[in-house]
Design an enzyme around this catalytic site. Sequence first.
Site, PDB file in Angstrom:
ATOM      1  N   LYS A   1       5.266  19.692  58.462  1.00 29.34           N
ATOM      2  CA  LYS A   1       6.422  19.719  57.913  1.00 29.34           C
ATOM      3  C   LYS A   1       7.147  21.007  57.559  1.00 29.34           C
ATOM      4  O   LYS A   1       7.136  22.179  58.246  1.00 29.34           O
ATOM      5  CB  LYS A   1       6.318  18.185  56.550  1.00 29.34           C
ATOM      6  CG  LYS A   1       5.194  19.635  55.831  1.00 29.34           C
ATOM      7  CD  LYS A   1       4.861  18.734  54.045  1.00 29.34           C
ATOM      8  CE  LYS A   1       4.322  19.205  52.956  1.00 29.34           C
ATOM      9  NZ  LYS A   1       4.242  19.113  51.987  1.00 29.34           N
TER      10      LYS A   1
ATOM     11  N   ARG B   1       2.914  11.599  41.851  1.00 33.44           N
ATOM     12  CA  ARG B   1       4.228  12.134  43.095  1.00 33.44           C
ATOM     13  C   ARG B   1       4.605  10.413  43.661  1.00 33.44           C
ATOM     14  O   ARG B   1       5.315   9.425  42.766  1.00 33.44           O
ATOM     15  CB  ARG B   1       4.679  12.945  43.902  1.00 33.44           C
ATOM     16  CG  ARG B   1       5.826  13.685  44.526  1.00 33.44           C
ATOM     17  CD  ARG B   1       5.549  15.140  45.277  1.00 33.44           C
ATOM     18  NE  ARG B   1       3.946  14.575  46.617  1.00 33.44           N
ATOM     19  CZ  ARG B   1       3.618  15.462  46.713  1.00 33.44           C
ATOM     20  NH1 ARG B   1       4.866  17.017  46.867  1.00 33.44           N
ATOM     21  NH2 ARG B   1       3.023  16.000  47.565  1.00 33.44           N
TER      22      ARG B   1
ATOM     23  N   MET C   1      23.643  39.425  51.462  1.00 28.32           N
ATOM     24  CA  MET C   1      23.681  38.046  52.684  1.00 28.32           C
ATOM     25  C   MET C   1      22.656  38.220  53.935  1.00 28.32           C
ATOM     26  O   MET C   1      21.898  37.685  54.716  1.00 28.32           O
ATOM     27  CB  MET C   1      24.412  37.499  53.359  1.00 28.32           C
ATOM     28  CG  MET C   1      24.557  36.423  53.014  1.00 28.32           C
ATOM     29  SD  MET C   1      26.733  35.074  53.819  1.00 28.32           S
ATOM     30  CE  MET C   1      26.863  34.739  51.941  1.00 28.32           C
TER      31      MET C   1
ATOM     32  N   TYR D   1      25.869  46.772  46.174  1.00 26.31           N
ATOM     33  CA  TYR D   1      26.440  46.059  45.514  1.00 26.31           C
ATOM     34  C   TYR D   1      25.998  46.274  44.044  1.00 26.31           C
ATOM     35  O   TYR D   1      24.645  46.466  43.971  1.00 26.31           O
ATOM     36  CB  TYR D   1      26.807  44.676  45.149  1.00 26.31           C
ATOM     37  CG  TYR D   1      27.158  43.849  46.746  1.00 26.31           C
ATOM     38  CD1 TYR D   1      28.031  44.228  47.073  1.00 26.31           C
ATOM     39  CD2 TYR D   1      26.491  43.202  47.405  1.00 26.31           C
ATOM     40  CE1 TYR D   1      29.301  43.475  47.732  1.00 26.31           C
ATOM     41  CE2 TYR D   1      27.013  42.370  48.768  1.00 26.31           C
ATOM     42  CZ  TYR D   1      28.228  42.709  49.269  1.00 26.31           C
ATOM     43  OH  TYR D   1      29.662  42.375  49.982  1.00 26.31           O
TER      44      TYR D   1
END
Length: 367
Positions: free
Chosen positions: A33, A134, A310, A262
């Site tokens: 998964k 769950r 980023m 930054y």
Amino acid sequence: MSEARIATRNLRSNLDTIRSITGRQQRIMGVVKANAYGHGATMIARALEHEGITDFGVANIEEAIALRQQQAVSPSSGILVFCTPPPSHLPWYIRYDTDLTVADNAGLQAASAAAAASGHNINIHVKTDTGMGRLGLPPEEAMLLCKAVEQDPNLTLKGVYTHFAESTSPGSFTRKQLSMFRGFCSELEHGTGKKILKHAANSGAILSMKESFFDMVRPGIMLYGYPPTDTLSAAPELHPVMQLCARIQFIKTIRKGSTISYDRTWQAPADCRIASIAAGYADGYPRILSNRTSVRINGHDCPQRGTITMDQFMVELPPEATAAPGDWAILFGWEGPQLQELAHTCGTITYELLCAVAGRVHRTPVT
């Protein structure tokens, strides 16, 4: 440019380690998964099937469809979707021969209606909640679901399962879960008069609770080279399957007092060389690591400097380091910084950092 190198040799080694614990006759479901925990589900599923794995676990029907469409697994291999679907998704289970998790009566009725409308049976795994909180109903209610599936001509009860909440430290709560599930299975098989596939053990239980193996185990993080927690007293040797790398794209010398990135979060205490690396938090290299980690370049540890952005971040090259644009920096993996250490620094777990490696990062098999 960033690249996730996937060592299928390490995957095979980890699978062998699991088999050394469970016994080679134990049935194993390969949990693939979340894009195989970020490693690339198609590549990983093919490698696992080549090693004899014929059961696979995914989170949703979209992941199952991708495995079938990309022919990552053979038509005879089983795929179980762990999450319960909305009724509109049920025709896809039939079309792509995917096993369905049923956790309540509404899901059962929807599955029966979809199967009847199509003229094809659906394989069902009933999930019982023994304490995870769950999906699933308590064993006494799940028993009614199983009986209803058995009586439904459109459905086939293929298996039953549960999930442990504290598998890495099996105290009284986990033992209670195990006892509840064992009793549930015993009553079910006695009542039906036949053997039904039973599974409960995830990676933690594989390592700490052999009595939980039942008919099949479901390793996830162990396959990819990590124990489920660092607190296990006797974790076996596992090998990272992923090594995350990115190229140097620019190198410059900066003067004492210059600041980087930054918010100017790092200031050079002396003249030094700075390399810009072509990866950032959009690739899965977390911003929270800013000024708190290092990468490996040509055998040298290079501290990360300034705020991670980023698409890029900067590192300081030691005076003795030889480097040029185009060289690879190792962000984590078998040759570089350890993912467990990065996870500790981030205040998270290895699972999250692996799954965070972005889709734009090319997955490359290595031998």
